[in-house]
Scaffold this motif. Structure first.
Motif, mmCIF file in Angstrom:
data_model
loop_
_atom_site.group_PDB
_atom_site.id
_atom_site.type_symbol
_atom_site.label_atom_id
_atom_site.label_comp_id
_atom_site.label_asym_id
_atom_site.label_seq_id
_atom_site.Cartn_x
_atom_site.Cartn_y
_atom_site.Cartn_z
ATOM 1 N N LEU A 246 1.099 2.642 5.948
ATOM 2 C CA LEU A 246 1.972 2.610 4.782
ATOM 3 C C LEU A 246 2.834 3.864 4.735
ATOM 4 O O LEU A 246 2.308 4.973 4.582
ATOM 5 C CB LEU A 246 1.140 2.492 3.506
ATOM 6 N N ASP A 247 4.135 3.694 4.871
ATOM 7 C CA ASP A 247 5.038 4.830 4.766
ATOM 8 C C ASP A 247 5.363 5.080 3.292
ATOM 9 O O ASP A 247 4.852 4.399 2.394
ATOM 10 C CB ASP A 247 6.312 4.595 5.590
ATOM 11 N N ALA A 248 6.228 6.065 3.047
ATOM 12 C CA ALA A 248 6.534 6.449 1.665
ATOM 13 C C ALA A 248 7.127 5.292 0.873
ATOM 14 O O ALA A 248 6.858 5.139 -0.334
ATOM 15 C CB ALA A 248 7.499 7.636 1.675
ATOM 16 N N ARG A 249 7.898 4.451 1.523
ATOM 17 C CA ARG A 249 8.514 3.314 0.830
ATOM 18 C C ARG A 249 7.446 2.317 0.398
ATOM 19 O O ARG A 249 7.430 1.870 -0.757
ATOM 20 C CB ARG A 249 9.531 2.646 1.749
ATOM 21 N N LEU A 250 6.546 1.957 1.292
ATOM 22 C CA LEU A 250 5.525 0.963 0.967
ATOM 23 C C LEU A 250 4.482 1.498 -0.008
ATOM 24 O O LEU A 250 3.847 0.731 -0.723
ATOM 25 C CB LEU A 250 4.837 0.489 2.245
ATOM 26 N N LEU A 251 4.311 2.807 -0.046
ATOM 27 C CA LEU A 251 3.341 3.399 -0.968
ATOM 28 C C LEU A 251 3.773 3.273 -2.424
ATOM 29 O O LEU A 251 2.987 3.583 -3.331
ATOM 30 C CB LEU A 251 3.111 4.867 -0.613
ATOM 31 N N GLN A 252 4.995 2.799 -2.661
ATOM 32 C CA GLN A 252 5.422 2.534 -4.035
ATOM 33 C C GLN A 252 4.693 1.327 -4.631
ATOM 34 O O GLN A 252 4.615 1.182 -5.846
ATOM 35 C CB GLN A 252 6.932 2.269 -4.077
ATOM 36 N N LEU A 253 4.169 0.457 -3.770
ATOM 37 C CA LEU A 253 3.487 -0.746 -4.247
ATOM 38 C C LEU A 253 2.140 -0.395 -4.865
ATOM 39 O O LEU A 253 1.439 0.494 -4.385
ATOM 40 C CB LEU A 253 3.289 -1.727 -3.094
ATOM 41 N N ASP A 254 1.773 -1.107 -5.917
ATOM 42 C CA ASP A 254 0.486 -0.883 -6.567
ATOM 43 C C ASP A 254 -0.646 -1.329 -5.646
ATOM 44 O O ASP A 254 -0.498 -2.264 -4.845
ATOM 45 C CB ASP A 254 0.407 -1.653 -7.879
ATOM 46 N N ILE A 255 -1.809 -0.692 -5.797
ATOM 47 C CA ILE A 255 -2.936 -0.988 -4.924
ATOM 48 C C ILE A 255 -3.408 -2.443 -5.041
ATOM 49 O O ILE A 255 -3.781 -3.050 -4.017
ATOM 50 C CB ILE A 255 -4.098 0.003 -5.175
ATOM 51 N N PRO A 256 -3.416 -3.087 -6.242
ATOM 52 C CA PRO A 256 -3.829 -4.498 -6.270
ATOM 53 C C PRO A 256 -2.934 -5.396 -5.416
ATOM 54 O O PRO A 256 -3.418 -6.352 -4.797
ATOM 55 C CB PRO A 256 -3.733 -4.864 -7.758
ATOM 56 N N VAL A 257 -1.648 -5.096 -5.391
ATOM 57 C CA VAL A 257 -0.719 -5.880 -4.570
ATOM 58 C C VAL A 257 -1.022 -5.673 -3.087
ATOM 59 O O VAL A 257 -1.059 -6.633 -2.302
ATOM 60 C CB VAL A 257 0.739 -5.490 -4.884
ATOM 61 N N LEU A 258 -1.258 -4.436 -2.698
ATOM 62 C CA LEU A 258 -1.577 -4.139 -1.302
ATOM 63 C C LEU A 258 -2.898 -4.785 -0.889
ATOM 64 O O LEU A 258 -3.031 -5.288 0.234
ATOM 65 C CB LEU A 258 -1.639 -2.623 -1.096
ATOM 66 N N GLU A 259 -3.873 -4.779 -1.793
ATOM 67 C CA GLU A 259 -5.158 -5.420 -1.502
ATOM 68 C C GLU A 259 -4.966 -6.918 -1.289
ATOM 69 O O GLU A 259 -5.578 -7.520 -0.386
ATOM 70 C CB GLU A 259 -6.147 -5.180 -2.645
ATOM 71 N N ALA A 260 -4.144 -7.546 -2.129
ATOM 72 C CA ALA A 260 -3.900 -8.981 -2.005
ATOM 73 C C ALA A 260 -3.202 -9.302 -0.689
ATOM 74 O O ALA A 260 -3.549 -10.273 -0.006
ATOM 75 C CB ALA A 260 -3.064 -9.473 -3.190
ATOM 76 N N ILE A 261 -2.227 -8.490 -0.327
ATOM 77 C CA ILE A 261 -1.517 -8.703 0.935
ATOM 78 C C ILE A 261 -2.481 -8.572 2.108
ATOM 79 O O ILE A 261 -2.464 -9.378 3.054
ATOM 80 C CB ILE A 261 -0.347 -7.711 1.074
ATOM 81 N N ALA A 262 -3.337 -7.557 2.057
ATOM 82 C CA ALA A 262 -4.308 -7.362 3.138
ATOM 83 C C ALA A 262 -5.233 -8.562 3.264
ATOM 84 O O ALA A 262 -5.557 -9.012 4.367
ATOM 85 C CB ALA A 262 -5.113 -6.089 2.887
ATOM 86 N N ALA A 263 -5.671 -9.116 2.133
ATOM 87 C CA ALA A 263 -6.627 -10.229 2.155
ATOM 88 C C ALA A 263 -6.021 -11.486 2.754
ATOM 89 O O ALA A 263 -6.616 -12.120 3.635
ATOM 90 C CB ALA A 263 -7.135 -10.501 0.743
ATOM 91 N N VAL A 264 -4.847 -11.874 2.266
ATOM 92 C CA VAL A 264 -4.251 -13.120 2.772
ATOM 93 C C VAL A 264 -3.798 -12.941 4.217
ATOM 94 O O VAL A 264 -3.873 -13.874 5.029
ATOM 95 C CB VAL A 264 -3.084 -13.587 1.873
ATOM 96 N N ALA A 265 -3.346 -11.744 4.564
ATOM 97 C CA ALA A 265 -2.951 -11.496 5.951
ATOM 98 C C ALA A 265 -4.154 -11.549 6.879
ATOM 99 O O ALA A 265 -4.044 -11.984 8.033
ATOM 100 C CB ALA A 265 -2.253 -10.143 6.057
#
Length: 227
Positions: free
Chosen positions: A78-97
């Protein structure tokens, strides 16, 4: 600990159950410590896989999202741009991916037996709720879920999924993946007698991250203009 004869007998019953089945509901426990006939147990499917995912923004110098599938791993830093996303969103993306990554490993889902079961272990309760209900409440989670459903590698696996909310030591493998802790992964793999096999991240991970961050930046711009 010195157990009395009865205690040793009950422990043997538990060991028998736990080594012959993946687990049992707590409301079945009484069957093990009484003299009643043993309660029937769920038959395991012919094929059972457990997969784990996680996202990390803090607690590491190398934040990322990633997954663990029986020794196979994938990761997106996660670079500085992607780190703007909230952790629940990142967790959801990780799960479905991670589900999509498993489908890619298996060569798709069309050929899978009907009784195959995939236990999806996720680190965030919000992610578990989305996967179990098949719907999301927040606009961003709705966006991620709707785009995920358009991916055949994810949607094709849905009939085979069960979801479990795990964290801490229960999710140590994908925790290490998301945080870039390679030494921890190697130690874990040695203990499990498997080989760590890194793979390219699934396309769904990259596309969902781009969709989510683009929407986040758009909403940020709109709020800025309104103020």
């Amino acid at each position: 600990v010195v157990l009395p004869a009865l205690g040793a007998q009950k422990l043997a019953w538990w060991q028998d159950r736990l080594t012959s089945q993946a687990g049992a509901a707590v409301d079945m426990a009484e069957a093990y410590w009484t003299k009643r006939p043993r309660a029937p147990h769920r038959q395991l499917p012919s094929r059972l896989l457990a997969i784990f995912s996680d996202a990390a923004k803090e607690g590491t110098d190398d934040p990322g999202i990633g997954g663990w599938i029986c020794g196979y791993t994938w990761r997106v830093a996660l670079d500085a741009r992607l780190l703007q996303l909230d952790i629940p969103v990142l967790e959801a993306i990780a799960a479905v991916a991670n589900v999509a990554a498993l489908s890619e490993l298996l060569g798709g889902s069309d050929h899978l037996p009907l009784d195959m079961e995939v236990e999806v272990h996720v680190d965030a309760k919000a992610t578990a709720d989305v996967l179990i209900r098949g719907a999301a409440r927040s606009p961003m989670m709705q966006l991620v879920h709707s785009h995920a459903l358009q991916c055949e590698h994810f949607s094709g696996m849905l009939p085979h999924l069960t979801v479990s909310h795990v964290f801490g030591l229960g999710n140590v493998a994908s925790d290490a993946v998301s945080r870039g802790y390679e030494s921890t992964l190697l130690k874990l793999a040695a203990a499990l007698n498997v080989r760590v096999t890194p793979r390219n991240p699934p396309k769904l991970a990259l596309s969902l991250l781009e969709v989510a961050i683009s929407e986040h930046e758009l909403q940020t711009e709109v709020r800025s203009d309104q103020s």
